[in-house]
Write an enzyme that holds these catalytic residues in place. Structure first.
Site, PDB file in Angstrom:
ATOM      1  N   HIS A 194      -5.816   2.601  -5.623  1.00 54.11           N
ATOM      2  CA  HIS A 194      -5.014   3.628  -4.921  1.00 54.11           C
ATOM      3  C   HIS A 194      -5.920   4.510  -4.054  1.00 54.11           C
ATOM      4  CE1 HIS A 194      -1.006   6.011  -5.199  1.00 54.11           C
ATOM      5  NE2 HIS A 194      -1.472   5.963  -3.959  1.00 54.11           N
TER       6      HIS A 194
ATOM      7  N   ALA B 222      -5.367   6.994   0.682  1.00 55.21           N
ATOM      8  CA  ALA B 222      -5.609   8.308   1.306  1.00 55.21           C
ATOM      9  C   ALA B 222      -7.034   8.789   1.103  1.00 55.21           C
ATOM     10  CB  ALA B 222      -4.642   9.338   0.731  1.00 55.21           C
TER      11      ALA B 222
ATOM     12  N   ARG C 190       3.926   2.189  -2.787  1.00 54.97           N
ATOM     13  CA  ARG C 190       4.173   2.686  -4.131  1.00 54.97           C
ATOM     14  C   ARG C 190       4.149   1.511  -5.107  1.00 54.97           C
ATOM     15  NH1 ARG C 190       3.168   6.817  -2.207  1.00 54.97           N
ATOM     16  NH2 ARG C 190       4.329   8.791  -2.151  1.00 54.97           N
TER      17      ARG C 190
ATOM     18  N   GLU D   8      -0.820   3.851 -13.332  1.00 53.91           N
ATOM     19  CA  GLU D   8      -2.107   4.332 -12.827  1.00 53.91           C
ATOM     20  C   GLU D   8      -2.601   5.480 -13.703  1.00 53.91           C
ATOM     21  OE1 GLU D   8      -1.876   5.355  -8.698  1.00 53.91           O
ATOM     22  OE2 GLU D   8      -1.094   3.409  -8.100  1.00 53.91           O
TER      23      GLU D   8
ATOM     24  N   ALA E 195       0.848  -1.198   0.000  1.00 54.36           N
ATOM     25  CA  ALA E 195       0.000   0.000   0.000  1.00 54.36           C
ATOM     26  C   ALA E 195       0.879   1.242   0.000  1.00 54.36           C
ATOM     27  CB  ALA E 195      -0.923  -0.012   1.207  1.00 54.36           C
TER      28      ALA E 195
END
Length: 528
Positions: free
Chosen positions: A280, A283, A233, A262, A231
């Protein structure tokens, strides 16, 4: 008024915080085109971006008033850091704003893959019911291997210890004390961690050293049936190697929130039910987005107001714990630096900064920068900040020397000494320390020993060392209705000084009264 351009989305509460600042005018232009931002950027003192706007040489050359770029997020790939530094522009990101969210997505993937939650969910939604095919593993008493024991790695360690997991970590850049703090066994090599861990999670930046850390060449060193989580890069674990490990059974599962490309719609890992992917979203929590916005606004306002920008990426890197130790000395150094040009008006040729005692064992590069900011700020017309202070000094031919001495300065456990030499060869000595409750103190000035807390209102007097001078000074200030809070006297052969703190600002008229005393040779209303 400072002008701030918000060029990409940040939380509405954060924008409201900017609007609420009395010294700031805010323009929000989310989705601004490249052409428009290049046209209007000369107007702005600060720019807030995420990952789309390119802060490159072309933009920085046009941004004549720009003082700080705030990156709402952690990565700074869209910002030319060396070019920003050359332009004297602070670049600040928000590395701590989403640490809890990033930690929790890693743990979520760990649990989801260990207990086959995603596959079981998809199975039951297809109208079927079976339990035996979804046998998983408990985390209790398993060995968790953590690659990277920084902010997020430390949070993962704390939480997974509560799960009853055994912890082993690999991070060659972290002190032994940090391993002890998080109850982690220290793996001296990556191979050692790979051989011991039942589950491996990685929390490192993407560098030449960390790309493909688990790859086709070393995958055989993993335990059979290991579970992997990424989780951090994309590309830290080689996807082709992981796919082969899943295919062979060497790897029991892979949970990943980050990808080598991505956005993406196709991946070699998508064929595996035991590979759980998310787009992703580490966050992507309400709390993290609020924290990102709040933190980037705070750093931008600090940068505009000349205060410390804790997360500046083009200042010397320093950990949160280390920053808390040196922070009092950062403020002290800037205040001590401001004294020179108030005592001496001659241009500077040389600056020596000596660190004594405990502070000498810390990373002090940030303190060096703030010291030079304090020295130059009183005389330079252009604005000095923590980024450009040292380059500005060097540009003007000022030599800077930094020395660290483990011994104490007299009886002080830590001290900073400035030895500033003018172009005429005259040397001014100023020494300070941090006292109880982080109190900033001057302990020597012009080779006269004193020991006084730094105050907003201070008077420096050079006087004859004769009877009656202290009384004369006290009486004079009393007649001017100025109350002396503290007084300290420093004596040397043939000279003496007085350093006073007073309860109110001292006007020119009152200072002239002091100057009129026959025992007073020179005086200063110190502004530090």
């Amino acid at each position: 008024m400072y002008k701030v351009l918000v060029g990409e989305y940040i939380d509405d509460e954060a924008v409201a915080g900017l609007h609420g600042a009395r010294d700031v005018k805010v323009d929000v232009k989310v989705g601004i085109s490249r052409e428009e931002i290049l046209e209007i950027i000369p107007e702005y003192d600060a720019l807030i971006v995420r990952s789309v706007i390119k802060v490159d040489k072309e933009l920085l050359d046009k941004a004549k008033n720009l003082k700080i770029v705030g990156r709402a997020g952690n990565g700074t790939d869209n910002i030319n850091i060396p070019e920003a530094t050359a332009h004297g522009v602070i670049v600040a990101n928000t590395p701590d704003s989403n640490t809890v969210s990033a930690c929790e997505i890693a743990i979520g993937l760990m649990i989801a893959t260990s207990r086959n939650i995603v596959a079981a969910n998809n199975f039951i939604r297809s109208g079927k019911w079976e339990r035996e095919i979804f046998v998983g593993n408990e985390l209790f008493e398993k060995t968790l291997g953590i690659i990277g024991l920084g902010r997020i790695g430390g949070l993962v360690a704390t939480r997974m210890k509560a799960f009853g997991m055994k912890l082993v970590a690999y991070d060659p850049y972290i002190s032994d004390e940090r391993f002890k703090r998080y109850s982690c066994e220290k793996a001296k090599t990556l191979d050692e961690l790979m051989e011991k861990a039942d589950i491996i999670t990685i929390h490192t930046p993407k560098t030449k050293e960390t790309i493909d850390m688990i790859n086709a060449e070393n995958i055989h060193k993993l335990k059979d049936g290991v579970r992997l989580v990424n989780a951090a890069r994309g590309g830290l674990f080689n996807e082709d190697a992981v796919a082969e490990g899943l295919r062979s059974g060497k790897i029991a599962s892979f949970g990943y929130d980050v990808h080598t490309v991505e956005p993406r719609t196709d991946c070699v890992l998508y064929e595996f039910d035991n590979a759980v992917a998310t787009p992703h979203i580490g966050a992507t929590t309400y709390e993290a987005q609020r924290n990102v916005g709040t933190q980037v606004v705070r750093q931008v306002l600090n940068g505009l107001r000349g205060e410390i920008v804790e997360t500046a990426v083009n200042l010397p890197a320093i950990g949160r714990e280390e920053f808390l130790i040196v922070k009092p000395f950062i403020n002290l150094a800037e205040k001590l630096g401001k004294i020179y040009f108030q005592i001496e008006k001659t241009p500077i040729a040389n600056v020596v900064i000596n660190y004594y005692g405990e502070i000498a064992g810390q990373e002090t590069a940030l303190v060096d920068s703030t010291a030079m900011k304090g020295i130059l700020e009183p005389v330079l017309k252009e604005e000095v900040n923590y980024i450009n202070a040292k380059p500005l000094a060097e540009k003007r031919g000022i030599n800077i020397s930094i020395n660290k001495k483990e011994r104490k300065y007299k009886n002080y456990s830590s001290a900073i000494e400035f030895i500033i030499t003018s172009e005429e060869g005259k040397k001014i000595y100023v020494v300070g320390t941090i006292g109880m409750n982080n109190e900033e103190r001057i302990i020597s000035i012009k080779n006269h020993d004193v020991d006084m807390a730094i105050s907003d209102n201070m008077i420096y007097l050079g006087n004859d060392d004769v009877p009656g001078v202290i009384g004369a000074v006290g009486a004079t200030l009393g007649k001017e209705d100025i109350n002396i809070a503290t007084m300290n006297v420093g004596r040397r052969e043939n000279s003496a000084i007085m350093l006073l703190t007073v309860d109110s600002e001292v006007g020119r008229k009152s200072l002239n009264k002091l100057k009129g005393l026959s025992q007073i040779k020179h005086y200063l209303d110190l502004t530090i």
